[in-house]
Design a protein around this motif. Structure first.
Motif, short mmCIF file in Angstrom:
data_model
loop_
_atom_site.label_atom_id
_atom_site.label_comp_id
_atom_site.label_asym_id
_atom_site.label_seq_id
_atom_site.Cartn_x
_atom_site.Cartn_y
_atom_site.Cartn_z
N PRO A 112 0.83 -1.21 0.00
CA PRO A 112 0.00 0.00 0.00
C PRO A 112 0.87 1.27 0.00
N GLY A 113 0.50 2.22 -0.83
CA GLY A 113 1.19 3.51 -0.85
C GLY A 113 2.42 3.55 -1.75
N LEU A 114 2.89 2.38 -2.21
CA LEU A 114 4.12 2.38 -3.00
C LEU A 114 3.93 3.06 -4.35
N ASP A 115 2.81 2.81 -4.99
CA ASP A 115 2.55 3.44 -6.30
C ASP A 115 2.54 4.96 -6.17
N GLU A 116 1.90 5.43 -5.13
CA GLU A 116 1.79 6.89 -4.93
C GLU A 116 3.18 7.48 -4.67
N LEU A 117 3.97 6.79 -3.86
CA LEU A 117 5.32 7.27 -3.58
C LEU A 117 6.14 7.33 -4.87
N ALA A 118 6.12 6.25 -5.63
CA ALA A 118 6.92 6.20 -6.87
C ALA A 118 6.44 7.28 -7.84
N ALA A 119 5.13 7.47 -7.92
CA ALA A 119 4.59 8.48 -8.84
C ALA A 119 5.04 9.88 -8.43
N ALA A 120 5.06 10.14 -7.13
CA ALA A 120 5.49 11.47 -6.66
C ALA A 120 6.97 11.68 -6.95
N ALA A 121 7.77 10.66 -6.72
CA ALA A 121 9.21 10.78 -7.01
C ALA A 121 9.43 10.95 -8.51
N HIS A 122 8.68 10.19 -9.29
CA HIS A 122 8.77 10.28 -10.75
C HIS A 122 8.46 11.71 -11.20
N ALA A 123 7.38 12.24 -10.66
CA ALA A 123 6.96 13.59 -11.08
C ALA A 123 8.02 14.63 -10.71
N HIS B 41 11.30 15.99 -15.48
CA HIS B 41 11.87 16.92 -16.46
C HIS B 41 13.37 17.10 -16.30
N VAL B 42 13.94 16.36 -15.38
CA VAL B 42 15.40 16.39 -15.24
C VAL B 42 15.99 15.56 -16.39
N ASN B 43 17.10 16.03 -16.95
CA ASN B 43 17.66 15.37 -18.11
C ASN B 43 18.97 14.65 -17.78
N GLY B 44 18.98 13.36 -18.01
CA GLY B 44 20.18 12.56 -17.73
C GLY B 44 21.28 12.74 -18.76
N LEU B 45 21.05 13.64 -19.70
CA LEU B 45 22.06 13.90 -20.74
C LEU B 45 23.38 14.36 -20.15
N ASP B 46 23.30 15.17 -19.12
CA ASP B 46 24.53 15.76 -18.58
C ASP B 46 24.53 15.64 -17.05
N SER C 78 21.48 15.72 -8.87
CA SER C 78 20.51 14.88 -8.16
C SER C 78 20.40 13.53 -8.85
N LEU C 79 20.38 13.59 -10.17
CA LEU C 79 20.21 12.36 -10.94
C LEU C 79 21.46 11.48 -10.84
N LEU C 80 22.59 12.13 -10.90
CA LEU C 80 23.85 11.38 -10.77
C LEU C 80 23.90 10.66 -9.42
N ALA C 81 23.49 11.39 -8.39
CA ALA C 81 23.53 10.79 -7.04
C ALA C 81 22.59 9.58 -6.97
N ILE D 192 22.28 4.10 -24.36
CA ILE D 192 21.84 4.35 -25.74
C ILE D 192 21.15 5.71 -25.85
N ALA D 193 20.24 5.99 -24.94
CA ALA D 193 19.53 7.27 -25.01
C ALA D 193 20.49 8.41 -24.68
N SER D 194 20.20 9.55 -25.23
CA SER D 194 20.99 10.72 -24.88
C SER D 194 20.17 11.54 -23.88
N THR D 195 19.19 12.29 -24.37
CA THR D 195 18.24 12.87 -23.41
C THR D 195 17.45 11.75 -22.78
N ARG D 196 17.39 11.73 -21.47
CA ARG D 196 16.53 10.75 -20.80
C ARG D 196 15.99 11.34 -19.51
N SER D 197 14.78 10.93 -19.22
CA SER D 197 14.07 11.49 -18.07
C SER D 197 14.64 10.97 -16.76
N GLY D 198 14.68 11.87 -15.78
CA GLY D 198 15.06 11.43 -14.44
C GLY D 198 13.92 10.72 -13.73
#
Ligand SMILES: Cc1ncc(COP(=O)(O)O)c(C=O)c1O
Length: 496
Positions: A50-61, A65-70, A76-79, A291-297
Protein backbone atom coordinates in the motif's frame (compact mmCIF):
# COMPACT_ATOMS: atom_id res chain seq x y z
CA UNK A 1 -14.46 20.20 -32.02
CA UNK A 2 -16.72 20.57 -28.97
CA UNK A 3 -15.83 18.67 -25.83
CA UNK A 4 -18.89 16.41 -26.11
CA UNK A 5 -17.81 15.36 -29.60
CA UNK A 6 -14.35 14.40 -28.45
CA UNK A 7 -13.14 11.18 -30.06
CA UNK A 8 -9.98 10.75 -28.08
CA UNK A 9 -7.84 12.57 -30.59
CA UNK A 10 -4.41 13.36 -29.14
CA UNK A 11 -4.48 16.91 -30.44
CA UNK A 12 -7.98 18.38 -30.18
CA UNK A 13 -8.67 21.77 -31.70
CA UNK A 14 -9.18 23.23 -28.28
CA UNK A 15 -7.39 21.94 -25.20
CA UNK A 16 -9.46 20.01 -22.69
CA UNK A 17 -9.69 20.40 -18.91
CA UNK A 18 -7.17 18.33 -16.93
CA UNK A 19 -9.81 16.28 -15.14
CA UNK A 20 -11.47 15.31 -18.43
CA UNK A 21 -8.16 14.30 -19.94
CA UNK A 22 -7.39 12.12 -16.94
CA UNK A 23 -10.85 10.57 -17.12
CA UNK A 24 -10.12 9.69 -20.75
CA UNK A 25 -6.88 8.00 -19.82
CA UNK A 26 -8.62 6.08 -17.06
CA UNK A 27 -11.36 5.04 -19.49
CA UNK A 28 -8.76 3.81 -21.99
CA UNK A 29 -6.98 1.89 -19.23
CA UNK A 30 -10.16 -0.09 -18.54
CA UNK A 31 -9.44 -2.21 -21.63
CA UNK A 32 -6.04 -3.26 -20.30
CA UNK A 33 -5.07 -6.40 -18.47
CA UNK A 34 -5.16 -5.82 -14.70
CA UNK A 35 -1.75 -4.50 -13.60
CA UNK A 36 -2.62 -5.03 -9.94
CA UNK A 37 -4.39 -7.76 -8.04
CA UNK A 38 -2.14 -10.77 -8.64
CA UNK A 39 -4.01 -12.25 -11.61
CA UNK A 40 -1.68 -11.22 -14.45
CA UNK A 41 1.33 -13.52 -14.78
CA UNK A 42 3.45 -11.51 -17.23
CA UNK A 43 4.33 -7.92 -18.09
CA UNK A 44 3.82 -6.52 -14.59
CA UNK A 45 5.54 -6.86 -11.24
CA UNK A 46 3.27 -6.04 -8.35
CA UNK A 47 4.39 -6.16 -4.72
CA UNK A 48 0.92 -5.09 -3.48
CA UNK A 49 2.48 -2.71 -0.98
CA UNK A 50 0.00 0.00 0.00
CA UNK A 51 1.19 3.51 -0.85
CA UNK A 52 4.12 2.38 -3.00
CA UNK A 53 2.55 3.44 -6.30
CA UNK A 54 1.79 6.89 -4.93
CA UNK A 55 5.32 7.27 -3.58
CA UNK A 56 6.92 6.20 -6.87
CA UNK A 57 4.59 8.48 -8.84
CA UNK A 58 5.49 11.47 -6.66
CA UNK A 59 9.21 10.78 -7.01
CA UNK A 60 8.77 10.28 -10.75
CA UNK A 61 6.96 13.59 -11.08
CA UNK A 62 9.63 15.43 -9.12
CA UNK A 63 12.34 14.38 -11.59
CA UNK A 64 10.39 13.84 -14.81
CA UNK A 65 11.87 16.92 -16.46
CA UNK A 66 15.40 16.39 -15.24
CA UNK A 67 17.66 15.37 -18.11
CA UNK A 68 20.18 12.56 -17.73
CA UNK A 69 22.06 13.90 -20.74
CA UNK A 70 24.53 15.76 -18.58
CA UNK A 71 25.29 14.47 -15.07
CA UNK A 72 27.07 17.73 -14.16
CA UNK A 73 23.93 19.79 -14.76
CA UNK A 74 21.70 17.59 -12.63
CA UNK A 75 23.71 16.19 -9.74
CA UNK A 76 20.51 14.88 -8.16
CA UNK A 77 20.21 12.36 -10.94
CA UNK A 78 23.85 11.38 -10.77
CA UNK A 79 23.53 10.79 -7.04
CA UNK A 80 20.44 8.61 -7.48
CA UNK A 81 21.99 6.65 -10.37
CA UNK A 82 25.14 5.99 -8.38
CA UNK A 83 23.07 4.88 -5.40
CA UNK A 84 21.05 2.47 -7.55
CA UNK A 85 24.20 1.02 -9.13
CA UNK A 86 25.73 0.71 -5.66
CA UNK A 87 22.67 -1.15 -4.35
CA UNK A 88 22.67 -3.55 -7.32
CA UNK A 89 26.42 -4.08 -7.04
CA UNK A 90 26.29 -4.83 -3.31
CA UNK A 91 23.45 -7.28 -3.86
CA UNK A 92 25.35 -9.06 -6.63
CA UNK A 93 28.81 -9.56 -5.20
CA UNK A 94 30.38 -6.13 -5.66
CA UNK A 95 30.76 -3.63 -2.86
CA UNK A 96 33.29 -2.02 -0.66
CA UNK A 97 35.05 -4.97 0.98
CA UNK A 98 38.77 -5.36 0.27
CA UNK A 99 38.21 -8.56 -1.70
CA UNK A 100 35.17 -7.25 -3.60
CA UNK A 101 35.67 -6.34 -7.25
CA UNK A 102 35.65 -2.65 -8.22
CA UNK A 103 32.23 -2.92 -9.86
CA UNK A 104 30.88 0.01 -11.90
CA UNK A 105 27.67 0.33 -13.82
CA UNK A 106 25.01 2.35 -15.56
CA UNK A 107 21.29 2.76 -15.24
CA UNK A 108 19.55 1.91 -18.52
CA UNK A 109 15.94 2.01 -19.67
CA UNK A 110 15.38 -1.74 -19.41
CA UNK A 111 16.74 -5.21 -19.81
CA UNK A 112 16.99 -5.02 -23.57
CA UNK A 113 19.12 -1.88 -23.43
CA UNK A 114 21.34 -3.44 -20.77
CA UNK A 115 21.93 -6.48 -22.95
CA UNK A 116 22.56 -4.42 -26.08
CA UNK A 117 25.16 -2.43 -24.16
CA UNK A 118 26.81 -5.54 -22.73
CA UNK A 119 27.19 -6.82 -26.29
CA UNK A 120 28.42 -3.43 -27.53
CA UNK A 121 31.04 -3.20 -24.79
CA UNK A 122 32.25 -6.71 -25.60
CA UNK A 123 32.32 -6.01 -29.34
CA UNK A 124 34.14 -2.70 -29.04
CA UNK A 125 36.67 -4.13 -26.62
CA UNK A 126 37.88 -6.34 -29.47
CA UNK A 127 38.59 -4.08 -32.47
CA UNK A 128 40.98 -6.80 -33.65
CA UNK A 129 38.02 -9.09 -34.41
CA UNK A 130 36.57 -8.20 -37.81
CA UNK A 131 33.44 -10.35 -37.55
CA UNK A 132 32.59 -10.64 -33.85
CA UNK A 133 30.33 -13.40 -32.51
CA UNK A 134 28.48 -14.08 -29.26
CA UNK A 135 27.65 -17.50 -27.81
CA UNK A 136 24.19 -17.50 -26.26
CA UNK A 137 22.03 -20.36 -24.94
CA UNK A 138 18.81 -20.80 -26.93
CA UNK A 139 16.88 -20.24 -23.69
CA UNK A 140 18.46 -16.80 -23.18
CA UNK A 141 16.28 -13.78 -23.75
CA UNK A 142 15.50 -12.69 -27.31
CA UNK A 143 17.13 -9.34 -26.53
CA UNK A 144 20.52 -10.96 -27.21
CA UNK A 145 19.35 -11.69 -30.75
CA UNK A 146 18.19 -8.11 -31.01
CA UNK A 147 21.58 -6.88 -29.79
CA UNK A 148 23.34 -9.10 -32.33
CA UNK A 149 21.06 -7.79 -35.06
CA UNK A 150 21.48 -4.12 -34.16
CA UNK A 151 25.23 -4.39 -33.67
CA UNK A 152 26.00 -6.68 -36.60
CA UNK A 153 27.40 -9.35 -34.36
CA UNK A 154 26.83 -13.01 -35.25
CA UNK A 155 24.79 -15.08 -32.81
CA UNK A 156 25.94 -18.62 -32.04
CA UNK A 157 23.06 -20.42 -30.31
CA UNK A 158 24.08 -22.88 -27.61
CA UNK A 159 21.69 -25.85 -27.29
CA UNK A 160 20.18 -26.73 -23.93
CA UNK A 161 19.41 -30.10 -22.41
CA UNK A 162 15.70 -30.76 -23.11
CA UNK A 163 15.20 -32.05 -19.56
CA UNK A 164 17.18 -29.60 -17.42
CA UNK A 165 16.62 -26.73 -19.89
CA UNK A 166 20.21 -25.65 -19.19
CA UNK A 167 23.22 -25.43 -21.49
CA UNK A 168 26.24 -27.46 -20.44
CA UNK A 169 29.63 -25.84 -20.07
CA UNK A 170 30.85 -28.26 -22.75
CA UNK A 171 28.22 -26.98 -25.19
CA UNK A 172 29.26 -23.41 -24.45
CA UNK A 173 32.92 -24.33 -24.93
CA UNK A 174 32.06 -25.89 -28.27
CA UNK A 175 30.37 -22.66 -29.38
CA UNK A 176 33.38 -20.48 -28.54
CA UNK A 177 35.69 -19.70 -31.44
CA UNK A 178 38.47 -17.20 -32.13
CA UNK A 179 35.93 -14.47 -33.00
CA UNK A 180 33.77 -14.94 -29.91
CA UNK A 181 33.68 -11.71 -27.91
CA UNK A 182 31.02 -12.63 -25.37
CA UNK A 183 29.44 -15.64 -23.73
CA UNK A 184 26.06 -15.21 -22.08
CA UNK A 185 23.96 -17.13 -19.61
CA UNK A 186 20.78 -16.53 -17.63
CA UNK A 187 20.08 -16.34 -13.91
CA UNK A 188 17.36 -17.30 -14.39
CA UNK A 189 15.92 -17.68 -17.90
CA UNK A 190 12.64 -15.89 -18.50
CA UNK A 191 10.78 -18.72 -20.22
CA UNK A 192 11.38 -21.43 -17.62
CA UNK A 193 12.90 -19.66 -14.61
CA UNK A 194 15.94 -21.93 -14.69
CA UNK A 195 19.36 -20.76 -13.47
CA UNK A 196 22.14 -21.71 -15.88
CA UNK A 197 25.36 -23.27 -14.50
CA UNK A 198 27.00 -19.85 -14.30
CA UNK A 199 30.19 -20.95 -12.52
CA UNK A 200 30.94 -23.64 -15.11
CA UNK A 201 30.11 -21.38 -18.05
CA UNK A 202 32.14 -18.47 -16.66
CA UNK A 203 35.11 -20.80 -16.15
CA UNK A 204 34.95 -21.90 -19.77
CA UNK A 205 34.72 -18.28 -20.95
CA UNK A 206 37.57 -17.23 -18.67
CA UNK A 207 39.72 -20.06 -19.99
CA UNK A 208 39.09 -18.82 -23.54
CA UNK A 209 39.75 -15.19 -22.55
CA UNK A 210 36.18 -14.18 -23.41
CA UNK A 211 33.82 -11.94 -21.45
CA UNK A 212 30.90 -13.61 -19.67
CA UNK A 213 27.62 -11.75 -19.18
CA UNK A 214 25.06 -13.02 -16.69
CA UNK A 215 21.58 -11.93 -17.68
CA UNK A 216 19.98 -11.53 -14.29
CA UNK A 217 17.49 -8.99 -15.64
CA UNK A 218 14.57 -11.10 -14.55
CA UNK A 219 15.70 -12.68 -11.31
CA UNK A 220 18.82 -10.86 -10.22
CA UNK A 221 16.87 -8.91 -7.65
CA UNK A 222 15.15 -12.02 -6.27
CA UNK A 223 17.78 -14.75 -6.14
CA UNK A 224 19.86 -13.03 -3.40
CA UNK A 225 16.82 -12.72 -1.14
CA UNK A 226 15.79 -16.32 -1.85
CA UNK A 227 19.31 -17.39 -0.88
CA UNK A 228 19.05 -15.44 2.37
CA UNK A 229 15.78 -17.23 3.00
CA UNK A 230 17.66 -20.53 2.76
CA UNK A 231 16.79 -21.56 -0.79
CA UNK A 232 19.53 -23.41 -2.71
CA UNK A 233 20.63 -20.66 -5.12
CA UNK A 234 23.81 -21.57 -7.02
CA UNK A 235 26.61 -18.98 -7.41
CA UNK A 236 25.68 -16.65 -10.25
CA UNK A 237 27.04 -13.18 -9.47
CA UNK A 238 30.44 -11.44 -9.17
CA UNK A 239 31.42 -14.02 -6.56
CA UNK A 240 32.06 -16.18 -9.64
CA UNK A 241 35.51 -15.21 -10.92
CA UNK A 242 34.87 -15.29 -14.68
CA UNK A 243 31.67 -13.22 -14.59
CA UNK A 244 32.51 -9.89 -16.25
CA UNK A 245 29.10 -8.20 -16.39
CA UNK A 246 25.61 -8.62 -14.95
CA UNK A 247 22.29 -7.02 -15.86
CA UNK A 248 19.46 -6.66 -13.35
CA UNK A 249 16.16 -4.92 -14.01
CA UNK A 250 14.77 -2.71 -11.29
CA UNK A 251 11.45 -2.52 -13.11
CA UNK A 252 10.99 -6.23 -12.57
CA UNK A 253 11.55 -7.69 -9.08
CA UNK A 254 12.76 -4.45 -7.49
CA UNK A 255 9.15 -3.40 -8.16
CA UNK A 256 10.07 0.02 -9.60
CA UNK A 257 7.89 1.57 -12.31
CA UNK A 258 8.96 0.77 -15.87
CA UNK A 259 12.10 2.18 -17.43
CA UNK A 260 14.97 1.12 -15.16
CA UNK A 261 17.61 -1.58 -15.40
CA UNK A 262 21.19 -1.70 -14.18
CA UNK A 263 24.16 -2.97 -16.18
CA UNK A 264 27.17 -3.78 -14.00
CA UNK A 265 30.75 -4.45 -15.06
CA UNK A 266 33.33 -6.11 -12.86
CA UNK A 267 35.86 -3.31 -13.50
CA UNK A 268 35.90 0.21 -14.95
CA UNK A 269 38.13 -1.04 -17.79
CA UNK A 270 35.49 -3.56 -18.83
CA UNK A 271 32.87 -0.80 -18.92
CA UNK A 272 34.96 1.68 -20.90
CA UNK A 273 33.94 0.51 -24.41
CA UNK A 274 30.28 0.85 -23.45
CA UNK A 275 30.53 4.66 -23.72
CA UNK A 276 29.91 6.68 -26.84
CA UNK A 277 31.51 10.11 -27.15
CA UNK A 278 31.42 12.56 -30.03
CA UNK A 279 33.00 16.02 -30.22
CA UNK A 280 33.30 16.36 -34.00
CA UNK A 281 30.37 18.73 -34.52
CA UNK A 282 29.66 22.33 -33.55
CA UNK A 283 27.30 21.49 -30.67
CA UNK A 284 27.99 20.12 -27.19
CA UNK A 285 30.32 17.16 -26.86
CA UNK A 286 28.06 14.20 -26.50
CA UNK A 287 29.13 11.62 -23.92
CA UNK A 288 26.63 8.82 -23.42
CA UNK A 289 27.14 5.77 -21.24
CA UNK A 290 23.81 4.37 -22.48
CA UNK A 291 21.84 4.35 -25.74
CA UNK A 292 19.53 7.27 -25.01
CA UNK A 293 20.99 10.72 -24.88
CA UNK A 294 18.24 12.87 -23.41
CA UNK A 295 16.53 10.75 -20.80
CA UNK A 296 14.07 11.49 -18.07
CA UNK A 297 15.06 11.43 -14.44
CA UNK A 298 11.55 10.20 -13.63
CA UNK A 299 12.10 6.43 -13.73
CA UNK A 300 15.40 6.76 -11.87
CA UNK A 301 13.89 8.84 -9.07
CA UNK A 302 10.93 6.45 -8.87
CA UNK A 303 13.27 3.47 -8.57
CA UNK A 304 15.36 5.24 -5.95
CA UNK A 305 12.26 5.98 -3.89
CA UNK A 306 11.00 2.41 -4.30
CA UNK A 307 14.25 0.83 -3.11
CA UNK A 308 14.60 3.17 -0.17
CA UNK A 309 11.00 2.63 0.89
CA UNK A 310 11.04 -1.15 0.64
CA UNK A 311 14.53 -1.66 2.03
CA UNK A 312 16.25 -5.00 2.54
CA UNK A 313 13.64 -6.11 5.04
CA UNK A 314 10.86 -5.31 2.58
CA UNK A 315 12.46 -7.24 -0.28
CA UNK A 316 13.10 -10.19 1.99
CA UNK A 317 9.45 -10.21 3.02
CA UNK A 318 8.27 -9.90 -0.60
CA UNK A 319 10.61 -12.69 -1.71
CA UNK A 320 9.22 -14.96 1.02
CA UNK A 321 5.65 -14.22 -0.11
CA UNK A 322 6.62 -14.86 -3.72
CA UNK A 323 8.38 -18.12 -2.87
CA UNK A 324 5.26 -19.33 -1.04
CA UNK A 325 3.07 -18.30 -3.97
CA UNK A 326 5.32 -20.20 -6.39
CA UNK A 327 5.08 -23.31 -4.21
CA UNK A 328 1.29 -23.02 -4.07
CA UNK A 329 0.89 -22.54 -7.82
CA UNK A 330 3.28 -25.41 -8.56
CA UNK A 331 1.23 -27.65 -6.26
CA UNK A 332 -1.90 -26.63 -8.14
CA UNK A 333 -0.27 -27.69 -11.41
CA UNK A 334 0.93 -30.98 -9.92
CA UNK A 335 -2.59 -31.62 -8.68
CA UNK A 336 -4.19 -31.10 -12.09
CA UNK A 337 -4.35 -34.20 -14.28
CA UNK A 338 -2.84 -33.81 -17.74
CA UNK A 339 -0.43 -31.05 -16.75
CA UNK A 340 3.26 -31.30 -15.95
CA UNK A 341 5.76 -28.75 -14.66
CA UNK A 342 8.29 -28.20 -17.42
CA UNK A 343 10.89 -27.34 -14.79
CA UNK A 344 10.82 -27.65 -11.03
CA UNK A 345 10.47 -24.03 -9.86
CA UNK A 346 13.77 -22.66 -8.56
CA UNK A 347 13.06 -18.95 -8.77
CA UNK A 348 9.83 -17.06 -9.41
CA UNK A 349 8.49 -18.80 -12.51
CA UNK A 350 5.99 -21.61 -12.78
CA UNK A 351 6.02 -23.15 -16.24
CA UNK A 352 3.90 -26.10 -17.23
CA UNK A 353 2.97 -28.13 -20.26
CA UNK A 354 0.26 -30.60 -21.22
CA UNK A 355 0.78 -34.36 -21.19
CA UNK A 356 -2.72 -35.08 -22.48
CA UNK A 357 -3.46 -34.68 -26.20
CA UNK A 358 -7.08 -33.82 -25.39
CA UNK A 359 -5.97 -30.92 -23.18
CA UNK A 360 -4.86 -28.15 -25.54
CA UNK A 361 -2.71 -25.63 -23.65
CA UNK A 362 -3.83 -22.73 -25.79
CA UNK A 363 -7.49 -23.54 -25.09
CA UNK A 364 -6.59 -23.83 -21.42
CA UNK A 365 -5.05 -20.36 -21.52
CA UNK A 366 -8.31 -18.98 -22.93
CA UNK A 367 -10.31 -20.79 -20.28
CA UNK A 368 -8.08 -19.33 -17.59
CA UNK A 369 -8.50 -15.87 -19.10
CA UNK A 370 -12.26 -16.34 -18.99
CA UNK A 371 -11.85 -17.01 -15.25
CA UNK A 372 -9.78 -13.86 -14.75
CA UNK A 373 -6.30 -15.43 -14.80
CA UNK A 374 -4.02 -13.94 -17.41
CA UNK A 375 -1.23 -16.39 -18.21
CA UNK A 376 1.35 -16.35 -20.98
CA UNK A 377 1.32 -19.06 -23.64
CA UNK A 378 4.74 -20.07 -24.98
CA UNK A 379 4.91 -21.71 -28.40
CA UNK A 380 6.72 -24.98 -28.97
CA UNK A 381 10.36 -24.54 -29.90
CA UNK A 382 12.72 -27.16 -31.34
CA UNK A 383 12.26 -30.18 -29.05
CA UNK A 384 10.58 -28.17 -26.29
CA UNK A 385 6.79 -28.44 -26.10
CA UNK A 386 4.40 -25.50 -25.93
CA UNK A 387 4.01 -24.31 -22.37
CA UNK A 388 2.27 -21.85 -20.10
CA UNK A 389 4.42 -19.30 -18.27
CA UNK A 390 3.56 -17.71 -14.96
CA UNK A 391 5.72 -14.85 -13.70
CA UNK A 392 4.91 -14.86 -10.01
CA UNK A 393 5.13 -11.72 -7.89
CA UNK A 394 4.30 -11.00 -4.28
CA UNK A 395 0.80 -9.81 -5.20
CA UNK A 396 -0.09 -13.36 -6.26
CA UNK A 397 0.30 -14.75 -2.72
CA UNK A 398 -3.20 -13.89 -1.48
CA UNK A 399 -4.73 -15.31 -4.70
CA UNK A 400 -3.04 -18.71 -4.70
CA UNK A 401 -5.85 -20.60 -2.98
CA UNK A 402 -8.26 -19.52 -5.73
CA UNK A 403 -5.97 -20.65 -8.54
CA UNK A 404 -6.07 -24.45 -7.98
CA UNK A 405 -9.85 -24.88 -8.29
CA UNK A 406 -9.96 -22.49 -11.27
CA UNK A 407 -7.13 -24.35 -12.99
CA UNK A 408 -8.93 -27.68 -12.53
CA UNK A 409 -12.14 -26.13 -13.78
CA UNK A 410 -10.42 -24.53 -16.77
CA UNK A 411 -8.68 -27.81 -17.62
CA UNK A 412 -12.00 -29.66 -17.56
CA UNK A 413 -13.56 -27.01 -19.80
CA UNK A 414 -10.59 -27.13 -22.18
CA UNK A 415 -10.90 -30.91 -22.44
CA UNK A 416 -14.61 -30.62 -23.09
CA UNK A 417 -14.00 -28.02 -25.80
CA UNK A 418 -11.26 -30.15 -27.35
CA UNK A 419 -8.08 -29.01 -29.08
CA UNK A 420 -8.11 -26.20 -31.61
CA UNK A 421 -8.91 -27.49 -35.08
CA UNK A 422 -7.43 -25.17 -37.62
CA UNK A 423 -9.00 -25.14 -41.06
CA UNK A 424 -6.92 -27.52 -43.18
CA UNK A 425 -5.93 -24.78 -45.63
CA UNK A 426 -4.58 -22.65 -42.75
CA UNK A 427 -2.47 -25.50 -41.37
CA UNK A 428 -1.13 -26.18 -44.84
CA UNK A 429 -0.38 -22.49 -45.28
CA UNK A 430 1.45 -22.28 -41.94
CA UNK A 431 3.55 -25.30 -42.76
CA UNK A 432 4.45 -24.37 -46.32
CA UNK A 433 4.46 -20.59 -46.53
CA UNK A 434 7.87 -18.98 -46.61
CA UNK A 435 8.27 -15.65 -44.79
CA UNK A 436 9.16 -13.90 -48.05
CA UNK A 437 5.89 -14.99 -49.64
CA UNK A 438 3.93 -13.33 -46.87
CA UNK A 439 2.49 -10.14 -48.28
CA UNK A 440 0.64 -7.53 -46.23
CA UNK A 441 -2.49 -8.42 -48.20
CA UNK A 442 -2.19 -12.09 -47.27
CA UNK A 443 -1.78 -11.17 -43.61
CA UNK A 444 -4.75 -8.80 -43.74
CA UNK A 445 -6.83 -11.65 -45.20
CA UNK A 446 -5.54 -14.01 -42.52
CA UNK A 447 -6.31 -11.47 -39.81
CA UNK A 448 -9.84 -11.09 -41.12
CA UNK A 449 -10.28 -14.89 -41.31
CA UNK A 450 -9.12 -15.17 -37.71
CA UNK A 451 -11.41 -12.38 -36.58
CA UNK A 452 -8.58 -10.05 -35.65
CA UNK A 453 -9.12 -6.34 -35.86
CA UNK A 454 -7.24 -4.61 -38.64
CA UNK A 455 -6.90 -1.07 -39.81
CA UNK A 456 -10.61 -0.89 -40.58
CA UNK A 457 -11.68 -0.60 -36.96
CA UNK A 458 -8.98 1.89 -36.13
CA UNK A 459 -8.54 0.69 -32.57
CA UNK A 460 -6.89 -2.53 -33.68
CA UNK A 461 -8.17 -5.26 -31.42
CA UNK A 462 -5.52 -7.93 -31.74
CA UNK A 463 -6.52 -10.44 -29.14
CA UNK A 464 -4.54 -13.60 -29.80
CA UNK A 465 -6.70 -16.53 -28.77
CA UNK A 466 -6.18 -20.28 -28.96
CA UNK A 467 -6.77 -20.33 -32.72
CA UNK A 468 -4.11 -17.70 -33.35
CA UNK A 469 -1.68 -19.44 -31.01
CA UNK A 470 -2.34 -22.79 -32.69
CA UNK A 471 -1.65 -21.23 -36.08
CA UNK A 472 1.55 -19.61 -34.86
CA UNK A 473 2.56 -22.86 -33.21
CA UNK A 474 2.19 -24.65 -36.54
CA UNK A 475 4.50 -22.15 -38.22
CA UNK A 476 8.31 -22.20 -38.06
CA UNK A 477 9.98 -19.34 -36.10
CA UNK A 478 10.84 -17.25 -39.16
CA UNK A 479 7.20 -17.31 -40.28
CA UNK A 480 5.98 -16.55 -36.75
CA UNK A 481 8.17 -13.47 -36.76
CA UNK A 482 6.88 -12.25 -40.11
CA UNK A 483 3.25 -12.95 -39.25
CA UNK A 484 3.46 -11.07 -35.98
CA UNK A 485 5.37 -8.17 -37.51
CA UNK A 486 2.59 -7.82 -40.06
CA UNK A 487 -0.11 -8.13 -37.38
CA UNK A 488 1.55 -5.51 -35.20
CA UNK A 489 1.93 -3.34 -38.28
CA UNK A 490 -1.82 -3.61 -38.74
CA UNK A 491 -2.34 -2.48 -35.15
CA UNK A 492 0.06 0.42 -35.27
CA UNK A 493 -1.88 2.76 -37.45
CA UNK A 494 -2.46 6.41 -36.63
CA UNK A 495 -5.88 7.48 -35.42
CA UNK A 496 -7.09 10.84 -36.66
C1 LIG B 1 16.01 -12.65 -18.56
C2 LIG B 1 15.55 -11.40 -19.27
N1 LIG B 1 16.44 -10.65 -19.94
C3 LIG B 1 16.09 -9.53 -20.59
C4 LIG B 1 14.77 -9.11 -20.63
C5 LIG B 1 14.39 -7.89 -21.41
O1 LIG B 1 13.95 -6.91 -20.53
P1 LIG B 1 13.08 -5.65 -21.01
O2 LIG B 1 11.75 -6.19 -21.40
O3 LIG B 1 13.05 -4.80 -19.77
O4 LIG B 1 13.78 -4.98 -22.13
C6 LIG B 1 13.81 -9.86 -19.93
C7 LIG B 1 12.39 -9.47 -19.95
O5 LIG B 1 11.53 -10.18 -19.53
C8 LIG B 1 14.21 -11.03 -19.23
O6 LIG B 1 13.33 -11.79 -18.57
Amino acid sequence: MRDDEDTGRALPERGLPAEQVLDDVRALRKGDRPTHGGRLFAYVYDPAVPGLDELAAAAHASSAHVNGLDPTAFPSLLAMENALVGAASRLLGGGTGTSAPDVVGSVTSGGTESLILAVKAARDARPDVAAPRIAVPVTAHAAFAKAAHYLRVALDPVPVDPVTLRPSAAAVAAAIGPDTVLVACSAPSYAHGVVDPVADIAAVADEAGVRCHVDACFGGWTLPWLRRLGEPVPPFDFAVAGVTSISVDLHKYAYAPKGVSVLLHRTPALRAPQFFAYADWPGYTMVNPVIASTRSGGPIAAAYATLRHLGEDGYLRLAAATRDAVAGLADAVRGTGGLRLLAEPESTVVCFTSTDPTLDLFVLVDELTARGWHTQPQLSYADLPASVHLTVTAAVAPRVAEFGPDLADAAAAARAAGPVKLPAELTALAATLTPDALTPELVAGLAAALGLGGPADGAGGFAPDATVNALLDAAPPALRERLLVEFVGLLQRPTY
